[in-house]
Design an enzyme around this catalytic site. Structure first.
Site, PDB file in Angstrom:
ATOM      1  N   THR A  21       4.135  10.093   4.586  1.00 42.97           N
ATOM      2  CA  THR A  21       4.518   9.849   3.184  1.00 42.97           C
ATOM      3  C   THR A  21       4.954  11.139   2.488  1.00 42.97           C
ATOM      4  N   GLY A  53      -4.281  12.317   4.484  1.00 44.79           N
ATOM      5  CA  GLY A  53      -5.706  12.615   4.392  1.00 44.79           C
ATOM      6  C   GLY A  53      -6.025  13.896   5.147  1.00 44.79           C
ATOM      7  N   GLU A  71      -1.306   2.496   4.203  1.00 46.38           N
ATOM      8  CA  GLU A  71      -1.006   1.771   5.452  1.00 46.38           C
ATOM      9  C   GLU A  71      -0.059   0.619   5.198  1.00 46.38           C
TER      10      GLU A  71
HETATM   11  C1  LIG Z   1     -13.221   0.817  15.736  1.00 40.60           C
HETATM   12  C2  LIG Z   1     -13.982   0.302  14.575  1.00 40.60           C
HETATM   13  C3  LIG Z   1     -13.210   0.515  13.290  1.00 40.60           C
HETATM   14  C4  LIG Z   1     -13.957  -0.040  12.128  1.00 40.60           C
HETATM   15  C5  LIG Z   1     -13.054   0.002  10.909  1.00 40.60           C
HETATM   16  C6  LIG Z   1     -13.868  -0.301   9.736  1.00 40.60           C
HETATM   17  C7  LIG Z   1     -13.604   0.280   8.619  1.00 40.60           C
HETATM   18  C8  LIG Z   1     -12.463   1.235   8.486  1.00 40.60           C
HETATM   19  C9  LIG Z   1     -11.905   1.160   7.163  1.00 40.60           C
HETATM   20  C10 LIG Z   1     -10.579   1.208   6.981  1.00 40.60           C
HETATM   21  C11 LIG Z   1      -9.589   1.217   8.056  1.00 40.60           C
HETATM   22  C12 LIG Z   1      -9.351   2.570   8.651  1.00 40.60           C
HETATM   23  C13 LIG Z   1      -8.561   3.530   8.149  1.00 40.60           C
HETATM   24  C14 LIG Z   1      -7.982   3.516   6.809  1.00 40.60           C
HETATM   25  C15 LIG Z   1      -8.647   4.576   6.041  1.00 40.60           C
HETATM   26  C16 LIG Z   1      -7.968   5.428   5.270  1.00 40.60           C
HETATM   27  C17 LIG Z   1      -6.491   5.388   5.161  1.00 40.60           C
HETATM   28  C18 LIG Z   1      -5.969   6.564   5.883  1.00 40.60           C
HETATM   29  C19 LIG Z   1      -4.757   6.848   5.986  1.00 40.60           C
HETATM   30  C20 LIG Z   1      -3.637   6.123   5.399  1.00 40.60           C
HETATM   31  C21 LIG Z   1      -2.506   6.378   6.043  1.00 40.60           C
HETATM   32  C22 LIG Z   1      -1.219   5.916   5.573  1.00 40.60           C
HETATM   33  O1  LIG Z   1      -1.058   5.318   4.552  1.00 40.60           O
HETATM   34  S1  LIG Z   1       0.009   6.307   6.682  1.00 40.60           S
HETATM   35  C23 LIG Z   1       1.481   5.785   5.908  1.00 40.60           C
HETATM   36  C24 LIG Z   1       1.585   4.285   5.858  1.00 40.60           C
HETATM   37  N1  LIG Z   1       2.897   3.929   5.452  1.00 40.60           N
HETATM   38  C25 LIG Z   1       3.419   2.716   5.657  1.00 40.60           C
HETATM   39  O2  LIG Z   1       2.771   1.798   6.119  1.00 40.60           O
HETATM   40  C26 LIG Z   1       4.867   2.577   5.305  1.00 40.60           C
HETATM   41  C27 LIG Z   1       5.216   1.139   5.029  1.00 40.60           C
HETATM   42  N2  LIG Z   1       6.649   0.953   5.244  1.00 40.60           N
HETATM   43  C28 LIG Z   1       7.107   0.443   6.436  1.00 40.60           C
HETATM   44  O3  LIG Z   1       6.381   0.116   7.338  1.00 40.60           O
HETATM   45  C29 LIG Z   1       8.608   0.274   6.566  1.00 40.60           C
HETATM   46  O4  LIG Z   1       9.306   1.166   5.823  1.00 40.60           O
HETATM   47  C30 LIG Z   1       9.025  -1.165   6.182  1.00 40.60           C
HETATM   48  C31 LIG Z   1       8.701  -2.023   7.336  1.00 40.60           C
HETATM   49  C32 LIG Z   1       8.318  -1.616   4.951  1.00 40.60           C
HETATM   50  C33 LIG Z   1      10.471  -1.229   5.842  1.00 40.60           C
HETATM   51  O5  LIG Z   1      11.171  -0.788   6.982  1.00 40.60           O
HETATM   52  P1  LIG Z   1      12.768  -0.801   6.895  1.00 40.60           P
HETATM   53  O6  LIG Z   1      13.259  -0.282   8.154  1.00 40.60           O
HETATM   54  O7  LIG Z   1      13.236  -0.200   5.651  1.00 40.60           O
HETATM   55  O8  LIG Z   1      13.072  -2.301   6.703  1.00 40.60           O
HETATM   56  P2  LIG Z   1      13.170  -3.483   7.616  1.00 40.60           P
HETATM   57  O9  LIG Z   1      12.360  -4.523   6.935  1.00 40.60           O
HETATM   58  O10 LIG Z   1      14.641  -3.672   7.822  1.00 40.60           O
HETATM   59  O11 LIG Z   1      12.498  -3.199   9.059  1.00 40.60           O
HETATM   60  C34 LIG Z   1      13.331  -3.016  10.160  1.00 40.60           C
HETATM   61  C35 LIG Z   1      12.779  -3.775  11.329  1.00 40.60           C
HETATM   62  O12 LIG Z   1      11.602  -3.076  11.757  1.00 40.60           O
HETATM   63  C36 LIG Z   1      10.550  -3.999  11.921  1.00 40.60           C
HETATM   64  N3  LIG Z   1       9.291  -3.298  11.719  1.00 40.60           N
HETATM   65  C37 LIG Z   1       8.936  -2.589  10.635  1.00 40.60           C
HETATM   66  N4  LIG Z   1       7.699  -2.069  10.798  1.00 40.60           N
HETATM   67  C38 LIG Z   1       7.295  -2.453  12.029  1.00 40.60           C
HETATM   68  C39 LIG Z   1       6.103  -2.233  12.788  1.00 40.60           C
HETATM   69  N5  LIG Z   1       5.066  -1.520  12.287  1.00 40.60           N
HETATM   70  N6  LIG Z   1       6.000  -2.765  14.030  1.00 40.60           N
HETATM   71  C40 LIG Z   1       7.028  -3.511  14.511  1.00 40.60           C
HETATM   72  N7  LIG Z   1       8.199  -3.777  13.849  1.00 40.60           N
HETATM   73  C41 LIG Z   1       8.305  -3.241  12.622  1.00 40.60           C
HETATM   74  C42 LIG Z   1      10.825  -5.046  10.874  1.00 40.60           C
HETATM   75  O13 LIG Z   1      10.130  -6.255  11.172  1.00 40.60           O
HETATM   76  C43 LIG Z   1      12.326  -5.203  11.007  1.00 40.60           C
HETATM   77  O14 LIG Z   1      12.575  -5.960  12.161  1.00 40.60           O
HETATM   78  P3  LIG Z   1      13.752  -7.046  12.169  1.00 40.60           P
HETATM   79  O15 LIG Z   1      14.998  -6.278  11.814  1.00 40.60           O
HETATM   80  O16 LIG Z   1      13.741  -7.607  13.547  1.00 40.60           O
HETATM   81  O17 LIG Z   1      13.404  -8.052  11.101  1.00 40.60           O
HETATM   82  C1  LIG Z   2      -6.031   7.074  -0.497  1.00 41.78           C
HETATM   83  C2  LIG Z   2      -4.679   7.197   0.161  1.00 41.78           C
HETATM   84  C3  LIG Z   2      -4.594   7.756   1.422  1.00 41.78           C
HETATM   85  C4  LIG Z   2      -3.351   7.903   2.036  1.00 41.78           C
HETATM   86  N1  LIG Z   2      -3.287   8.531   3.261  1.00 41.78           N
HETATM   87  C5  LIG Z   2      -2.064   8.725   3.821  1.00 41.78           C
HETATM   88  C6  LIG Z   2      -1.961   9.413   5.074  1.00 41.78           C
HETATM   89  O1  LIG Z   2      -2.964   9.815   5.657  1.00 41.78           O
HETATM   90  N2  LIG Z   2      -0.728   9.620   5.592  1.00 41.78           N
HETATM   91  C7  LIG Z   2       0.413   9.181   4.964  1.00 41.78           C
HETATM   92  O2  LIG Z   2       1.504   9.406   5.481  1.00 41.78           O
HETATM   93  N3  LIG Z   2       0.347   8.506   3.782  1.00 41.78           N
HETATM   94  C8  LIG Z   2      -0.853   8.280   3.199  1.00 41.78           C
HETATM   95  N4  LIG Z   2      -0.942   7.605   2.010  1.00 41.78           N
HETATM   96  C9  LIG Z   2       0.289   7.172   1.336  1.00 41.78           C
HETATM   97  C10 LIG Z   2       0.484   5.666   1.428  1.00 41.78           C
HETATM   98  O3  LIG Z   2       0.809   5.312   2.738  1.00 41.78           O
HETATM   99  C11 LIG Z   2       1.589   5.238   0.456  1.00 41.78           C
HETATM  100  O4  LIG Z   2       1.129   5.469  -0.843  1.00 41.78           O
HETATM  101  C12 LIG Z   2       1.904   3.766   0.665  1.00 41.78           C
HETATM  102  O5  LIG Z   2       2.622   3.602   1.855  1.00 41.78           O
HETATM  103  C13 LIG Z   2       2.708   3.169  -0.500  1.00 41.78           C
HETATM  104  O6  LIG Z   2       3.924   3.851  -0.670  1.00 41.78           O
HETATM  105  P1  LIG Z   2       4.289   4.433  -2.123  1.00 41.78           P
HETATM  106  O7  LIG Z   2       3.133   5.173  -2.617  1.00 41.78           O
HETATM  107  O8  LIG Z   2       5.609   5.103  -2.007  1.00 41.78           O
HETATM  108  O9  LIG Z   2       4.437   3.122  -3.033  1.00 41.78           O
HETATM  109  P2  LIG Z   2       5.809   2.426  -3.427  1.00 41.78           P
HETATM  110  O10 LIG Z   2       6.491   1.901  -2.227  1.00 41.78           O
HETATM  111  O11 LIG Z   2       6.568   3.307  -4.345  1.00 41.78           O
HETATM  112  O12 LIG Z   2       5.212   1.160  -4.214  1.00 41.78           O
HETATM  113  C14 LIG Z   2       5.275   1.048  -5.622  1.00 41.78           C
HETATM  114  C15 LIG Z   2       5.625  -0.387  -5.967  1.00 41.78           C
HETATM  115  O13 LIG Z   2       6.941  -0.659  -5.474  1.00 41.78           O
HETATM  116  C16 LIG Z   2       6.967  -1.913  -4.812  1.00 41.78           C
HETATM  117  N5  LIG Z   2       7.959  -1.922  -3.735  1.00 41.78           N
HETATM  118  C17 LIG Z   2       8.291  -0.892  -2.925  1.00 41.78           C
HETATM  119  N6  LIG Z   2       9.222  -1.279  -2.021  1.00 41.78           N
HETATM  120  C18 LIG Z   2       9.471  -2.595  -2.278  1.00 41.78           C
HETATM  121  C19 LIG Z   2      10.327  -3.575  -1.688  1.00 41.78           C
HETATM  122  N7  LIG Z   2      11.106  -3.288  -0.637  1.00 41.78           N
HETATM  123  N8  LIG Z   2      10.282  -4.841  -2.198  1.00 41.78           N
HETATM  124  C20 LIG Z   2       9.470  -5.141  -3.227  1.00 41.78           C
HETATM  125  N9  LIG Z   2       8.652  -4.253  -3.841  1.00 41.78           N
HETATM  126  C21 LIG Z   2       8.657  -3.001  -3.365  1.00 41.78           C
HETATM  127  C22 LIG Z   2       5.561  -2.019  -4.212  1.00 41.78           C
HETATM  128  O14 LIG Z   2       5.235  -3.403  -3.965  1.00 41.78           O
HETATM  129  C23 LIG Z   2       4.694  -1.416  -5.308  1.00 41.78           C
HETATM  130  O15 LIG Z   2       4.338  -2.431  -6.238  1.00 41.78           O
HETATM  131  C24 LIG Z   2      -2.177   7.451   1.372  1.00 41.78           C
HETATM  132  C25 LIG Z   2      -2.270   6.870   0.104  1.00 41.78           C
HETATM  133  C26 LIG Z   2      -3.513   6.738  -0.512  1.00 41.78           C
HETATM  134  C27 LIG Z   2      -3.598   6.108  -1.872  1.00 41.78           C
END
Ligand SMILES: CCCCC/C=C\C/C=C\C/C=C\C/C=C\C/C=C\C=C\C(=O)SCCNC(=O)CCNC(=O)[C@H](O)C(C)(C)COP(=O)(O)OP(=O)(O)OC[C@H]1O[C@@H](n2cnc3c(N)ncnc32)[C@H](O)[C@@H]1OP(=O)(O)O
Ligand SMILES: Cc1cc2nc3c(=O)[nH]c(=O)nc-3n(C[C@H](O)[C@H](O)[C@H](O)COP(=O)(O)OP(=O)(O)OC[C@H]3O[C@@H](n4cnc5c(N)ncnc54)[C@H](O)[C@@H]3O)c2cc1C
Length: 556
Positions: A34, A73, A316
């Site tokens: 991110t 994180g 996520e």
């Molecule tokens: C072992 C015991 C465990 C116990 C557990 C218990 C408790 C634990 C508690 C919690 C859980 C653990 C951890 C969590 C804790 C803390 C959090 C820590 C870290 C957080 C990290 C993060 O946040 S990392 C960053 C996360 N970011 C995202 O997720 C980004 C989200 N955005 C996207 O995924 C993509 O941009 C999109 C999919 C939304 C949009 O993609 P885009 O290309 O723009 O659009 P399309 O819709 O056109 O997609 C293209 C095609 O790709 C396919 N696709 C997309 N993603 C995937 C995928 N992941 N896998 C497979 N395919 C994918 C999509 O379907 C499209 O395909 P088609 O074209 O065929 O339709």
């Molecule tokens: C506690 C915490 C821990 C994190 N840890 C990590 C980490 O370890 N590594 C990492 O890489 N990231 C991490 N992140 C970042 C996290 O993955 C992003 O914040 C998350 O993916 C959401 O993206 P954004 O913040 O850009 O929200 P945005 O995408 O800007 O979302 C804002 C609003 O826009 C809307 N929106 C966005 N796109 C669309 C669309 N296509 N259609 C309709 N509505 C849309 C959403 O629904 C939402 O209401 C963490 C975030 C938090 C809060």
């Protein structure tokens, strides 16, 4: 996320190089994807990795303010390394987002390396101990072999080999989404434990003059707040087991280069992560408020539980975005079904003609039969998915492109994905109990939980069932009453059902949820330990209150 990414995206040589360092805690890593300007739209990430064939290195750079990595994180002060997701450029061409291992800090003095500006992003709503950080890269060079090359490669001369599927890079996110389903189950189980134990201890109000104050757990309204959530915690427990099984099976297939179910896994994990975290997020607040004033105290454990859980709806994959991902796949499946293709297991119902099965209002239907009610959940999901899908088709017929039609129908698409996830969870709960080897007494208690989950799920979404004539209004009312009728039966075992989660007091971190129920003495003890009580007269008195009072007293 650092280690799972290395485990999934490294070549065997890279695994041998990096993983022992991680397992022995010789390096600590984070997942830096991110950026300030992008979290959802991964293809819009701006960090660049240009390949230099002369030195066989990648030059990583944060070209704009919005490209600064933000949120990862433990990035701020802890991590020595990061997996950095960057746009790969080689031989003048961009090949999209790829993962790179980047060392951030010296292993000698932990200082940031040259070209690395790193720090903490500042206080957040929760996750206080976690140094979510920022990372600005300035033409920072790393060896070619630091690009994770299991699926795609850059050869020494800069030639790029593309992956079998571009989305394989996203694999770690799918894995963590599956974990978050488990995290939701755990968080809701903790909140239910605190609220139900406290509700068994707390006595309040006098129903009739002279009668003892009843336990608040005896109030039907308190039971109606808590027991469906308790049942949901059990439902999520079983669904996370099923989700993890599907993840493991599909991941094994991917490791054997069989990518046939990758979309189904993405859609299911996205929908369940969003559904379970949204429901849990709201449920934590219901549990807190059910504990009255003491629920608002840090001593209850609820403030931290909520503040630490609520970002599960955002990280996520932001929940709305993930529901749209799930719905996008469901629309694709409706089309596939219409063209005669066989659909995979979790969506095969979309090719059935469920509309003829039930029509609301017919008398004599057994509204307490769970198998029958699960078939209504299936019909609701199928109707919602087909309705949304038809909206998309009409958009295209009206001249929109697919993206425009999907966006125009997105409100309905989210509803469809929610209904699909809800059906999967309810069905999994009921089916899991059938497979459970348990005494008849235990089966009976768990059946009560599954029943109240299914009944209350319909009651809370009755509009969906009535609008599509799946249920008549009177049938919906009957099911709502069936849920209420179950509450006193569940009351009998409620405390045992939360004890069964076996959270130690040290894990629950709640005076209200103590196993021994000794709440008041320990609340008073907890309060006495509050920092403000270190002195009878707080030092601030002498600076502010004292002078103010004395000045005003002299006026009397
Ligand atoms: C072992 C015991 C465990 C116990 C557990 C218990 C408790 C634990 C508690 C919690 C859980 C653990 C951890 C969590 C804790 C803390 C959090 C820590 C870290 C957080 C990290 C993060 O946040 S990392 C960053 C996360 N970011 C995202 O997720 C980004 C989200 N955005 C996207 O995924 C993509 O941009 C999109 C999919 C939304 C949009 O993609 P885009 O290309 O723009 O659009 P399309 O819709 O056109 O997609 C293209 C095609 O790709 C396919 N696709 C997309 N993603 C995937 C995928 N992941 N896998 C497979 N395919 C994918 C999509 O379907 C499209 O395909 P088609 O074209 O065929 O339709
Ligand atoms: C506690 C915490 C821990 C994190 N840890 C990590 C980490 O370890 N590594 C990492 O890489 N990231 C991490 N992140 C970042 C996290 O993955 C992003 O914040 C998350 O993916 C959401 O993206 P954004 O913040 O850009 O929200 P945005 O995408 O800007 O979302 C804002 C609003 O826009 C809307 N929106 C966005 N796109 C669309 C669309 N296509 N259609 C309709 N509505 C849309 C959403 O629904 C939402 O209401 C963490 C975030 C938090 C809060």
């Amino acid at each position: 996320m650092f280690i799972p990414t290395l485990e999934r995206q490294c070549t065997s040589e890279q695994r041998e190089k990096f993983l022992p360092l991680c397992y022995d805690y010789r390096i600590i890593g984070t997942y830096a994807q991110t950026e300030l300007g992008h979290g959802t739209f991964l293809r819009g990430l701006e960090t660049t990795a240009h390949y230099d064939p002369n030195t066989q290195e990648f030059i990583l750079n944060s070209p704009t303010i919005s490209s600064i990595k933000w949120w990862p994180g433990a990035l701020g002060k802890t991590s020595t390394h990061a997996v950095v997701l960057a746009q790969l450029y080689t031989l003048g061409k961009c090949h999209g987002i790829h993962p790179f291992v980047v060392q951030l800090r010296s292993l000698d003095d932990h200082k940031p390396l040259r070209g690395i500006t790193v720090g903490d992003i500042g206080p957040k709503m929760g996750f206080g101990p976690n140094d979510n950080g920022y990372l600005k890269l300035h033409k920072h060079r790393i060896p070619r072999t630091n690009m994770l090359m299991k699926y795609s490669q850059v050869s020494p001369d800069g030639t790029y080999t593309k992956p079998p599927r571009s989305t394989l890079t996203y694999g770690t996110m799918t894995f963590v989404r599956v974990l978050i389903v488990h995290g939701s189950a755990i968080a809701l189980a903790k909140a239910s434990t605190i609220a139900i134990r406290y509700s068994a201890v707390r006595r309040q109000s006098e129903l009739r003059p002279g009668e003892p104050e009843p336990q608040i757990l005896s109030y039907p309204t308190q039971q109606h707040k808590l027991f469906p959530l308790l049942a949901t915690a059990y439902a999520f427990h079983f669904v996370q087991l099923a989700m993890m099984k599907i993840y493991t099976d599909v991941n094994d297939q991917i490791n054997n280069s069989n990518f046939s179910r990758i979309q189904e896994l993405h859609a299911l994990s996205s929908g369940l992560k969003a559904f379970t975290s949204w429901v849990t997020n709201a449920g934590l607040e219901v549990c807190r408020m059910s504990c009255g004033g003491h629920g608002y105290s840090q001593a209850s454990g609820f403030p931290r539980l909520y503040a630490d859980f609520t970002p599960s709806c955002t990280y996520e994959g932001e929940n709305t975005v993930l529901m749209l991902q799930s719905a996008r796949y469901l629309v694709k499946c409706v089309r596939d079904a219409r063209s005669g293709k066989t659909l995979p297991g979790t969506v095969s119902y979309l090719s059935e003609d469920v509309s003829a099965v039930h029509s609301g209002g017919s008398s004599g239907r057994d509204l307490s039969n769970l198998d029958f009610l699960i078939s209504l959940y299936k019909q609701r999901a199928s109707n919602q998915v087909h309705f949304a899908s038809d909206k998309v088709d009409r958009g295209i017929s009206a001249g929109m492109d697919l993206v425009g039609a999907l966006n125009s129908a997105s409100v309905h698409l989210v509803s469809a994905a929610k209904a699909h996830s809800h059906y999967f969870i309810a069905k999994t709960f009921v089916e899991s109990l059938k497979l459970l080897k348990a005494s008849s007494e235990l089966q009976n208690v768990l059946h009560q939980l599954a029943s109240v989950y299914v009944f209350e799920g319909i009651a809370q979404s009755s509009g969906d069932f009535i609008e599509d004539y799946i249920l008549s209004g009177s049938e919906a009312k009957t099911i709502r009453q069936l849920a209420v009728d179950l509450l006193p039966l569940i009351r009998v075992n409620a405390v045992s059902l939360v004890d069964a989660f076996s959270f130690r007091d040290e894990v629950l971190q709640s005076v209200l949820g103590r196993y021994d129920g000794n709440v008041y003495e320990n609340l008073f003890k907890w309060a006495q330990n509050s920092p403000l009580n270190k002195t009878d007269v707080h030092p601030s008195y002498h600076k502010y209150l004292g002078p103010l009072l004395k000045r005003n007293q002299s006026k009397l």
